[in-house]
Design an enzyme around this catalytic site. Structure first.
Site, PDB file in Angstrom:
ATOM      1  N   VAL A  39      -8.072   0.336   4.295  1.00 27.70           N
ATOM      2  CA  VAL A  39      -6.740  -0.186   4.589  1.00 27.70           C
ATOM      3  C   VAL A  39      -5.689   0.919   4.578  1.00 27.70           C
ATOM      4  O   VAL A  39      -4.638   0.803   5.221  1.00 27.70           O
ATOM      5  CB  VAL A  39      -6.380  -1.296   3.575  1.00 27.70           C
ATOM      6  CG1 VAL A  39      -6.206  -0.726   2.166  1.00 27.70           C
ATOM      7  CG2 VAL A  39      -5.141  -2.077   3.993  1.00 27.70           C
ATOM      8  N   LYS A  40      -5.971   2.011   3.872  1.00 24.11           N
ATOM      9  CA  LYS A  40      -4.984   3.075   3.715  1.00 24.11           C
ATOM     10  C   LYS A  40      -4.750   3.874   4.992  1.00 24.11           C
ATOM     11  O   LYS A  40      -3.788   4.641   5.080  1.00 24.11           O
ATOM     12  CB  LYS A  40      -5.410   4.013   2.587  1.00 24.11           C
ATOM     13  CG  LYS A  40      -5.483   3.347   1.218  1.00 24.11           C
ATOM     14  CD  LYS A  40      -4.132   2.828   0.755  1.00 24.11           C
ATOM     15  CE  LYS A  40      -4.180   2.358  -0.685  1.00 24.11           C
ATOM     16  NZ  LYS A  40      -2.876   1.921  -1.198  1.00 24.11           N
ATOM     17  N   ASP A  41      -5.608   3.695   5.999  1.00 28.15           N
ATOM     18  CA  ASP A  41      -5.342   4.344   7.289  1.00 28.15           C
ATOM     19  C   ASP A  41      -3.994   3.898   7.838  1.00 28.15           C
ATOM     20  O   ASP A  41      -3.280   4.667   8.479  1.00 28.15           O
ATOM     21  CB  ASP A  41      -6.429   3.986   8.301  1.00 28.15           C
ATOM     22  CG  ASP A  41      -7.752   4.664   8.027  1.00 28.15           C
ATOM     23  OD1 ASP A  41      -7.866   5.365   7.010  1.00 28.15           O
ATOM     24  OD2 ASP A  41      -8.679   4.474   8.833  1.00 28.15           O
TER      25      ASP A  41
END
Length: 333
Positions: A43-45
């Site tokens: 999700v951190k992309d």
């Protein structure tokens, strides 16, 4: 042609998949947002790309600059991916409790990794945040991403994750379940869904039992990248500005055993290889769904892949050493 002009164009628009075998008879459907399908694996992309673009626009990050961040791994991987694609150098401070797989991935992208002690107060010069702040200040062209306090973090989810879920569920979502690390995911996604639904969507924080966010004492736990640990010698226990507590309607506090067991069940019963924090989110979502009706719809966010934790969550020896799995493997059920 169905192609992307660059890798970063592939960030977001992740699948929403219904759970079928682990729901234990809950009447409300439970769907999971597969954030590990992002090109950097988590999700951190989303926030990595958003923070870099905001810094480029403001002039804080100039061509040839160096991206610096304190990270438990996933944000670093997202930033390293963007850095490689755009020609930046990157340096990451990472706590020693992070999995070996995360460190290896960061180095594979060409990042410099500084492993820091995990059991030190925030004010200590060797704390991850202190090290990252110092490196950024001492590096020519250095830019500290500062995910915990960067407004581009929750804004990324307000602009992308929330609208995607609303569209994918045709506006039928009634409950959002998400873990809280920096707080950006639950804040941005939750704010959007509350706004677009006229306040109908309930936002549930899935949190480790001892996390300060949900009223715990801040003592250590084994699930990575979630909750709020507080070292007993910490003087100023500041919370991230990326986290807006008023967005969360309720908490479900999940212990390590339930989190890690649920992650393993997802792999073996649903074919979803995910990390421990995803196990926390699903364990919480199942509790919520058990109280609801078929007219409700629960969505849980699954932050990353279990491939980051093969040496931990999916290693029987590691789990048995913590007392979380007996010799028969009963801890999986």
């Amino acid at each position: 042609m169905d192609v992307h002009a660059s890798l970063t164009d592939a960030v977001g628009n992740t699948p929403l998949v219904r759970l079928n075998r682990v729901t234990d008879g809950a009447l409300a459907p439970v769907y999971v947002k597969l954030e590990y399908v992002n090109p950097g694996g988590s999700v951190k992309d989303r926030i990595a790309l958003a923070m870099v673009e905001a810094a480029e626009e403001s002039g804080e990050l100039a061509p040839g600059g160096t991206i610096v961040e304190g990270t438990s791994g996933n944000t670093g991987v997202g930033l390293a991916m963007v850095a490689a694609q755009r020609g930046y150098r990157c340096v990451f401070a990472i706590p020693e409790k992070s999995s070996a797989e995360k460190v290896a991935v960061l180095r594979a992208y060409g990042a410099e990794v500084i492993v820091c002690p995990s059991d030190v107060p925030r004010e200590h010069p060797d704390h991850v945040h202190s090290v990252a702040t110092r490196v950024a200040a001492e590096t020519a062209g250095g830019w500290l991403a500062n995910q915990y306090d960067n407004p581009a973090n929750p804004l990324a989810h307000y602009r992308t994750t929330g609208p995607e879920i609303w569209r994918q569920t045709d506006g039928r979502i009634t409950h959002l379940v998400s873990g809280i690390g920096t707080g950006g995911t639950i804040t941005g996604t939750g704010e959007y869904l509350k706004e677009v639904s006229g306040g109908r969507v309930t936002v549930v924080g899935a949190d480790p039992e001892s996390s300060v966010y949900s009223g715990g004492d801040g003592s250590p736990y084994y699930v990575e990248s979630i909750g709020h640990f507080r070292h007993p010698e910490t003087v100023d226990d500041t919370w991230p500005q990326s986290y807006h507590p008023e967005v969360v309607d309720r908490f479900e506090r999940i212990g390590d055993r339930d989190s890690l067991r649920t992650a393993r069940r997802l792999a073996r019963e649903e074919g979803l290889l995910v990390g421990g924090s995803a196990g926390t989110a699903v364990a919480a979502a199942l509790r919520v769904a058990a109280e609801l009706t078929p007219d409700d719809l629960v969505v849980a966010l699954l932050p990353d892949s279990g491939r980051n934790y093969l040496s931990k969550v999916f290693d029987d020896t590691w789990l048995r050493g913590l007392g979380l799995l007996d010799e028969s493997g009963a801890g999986d059920r």
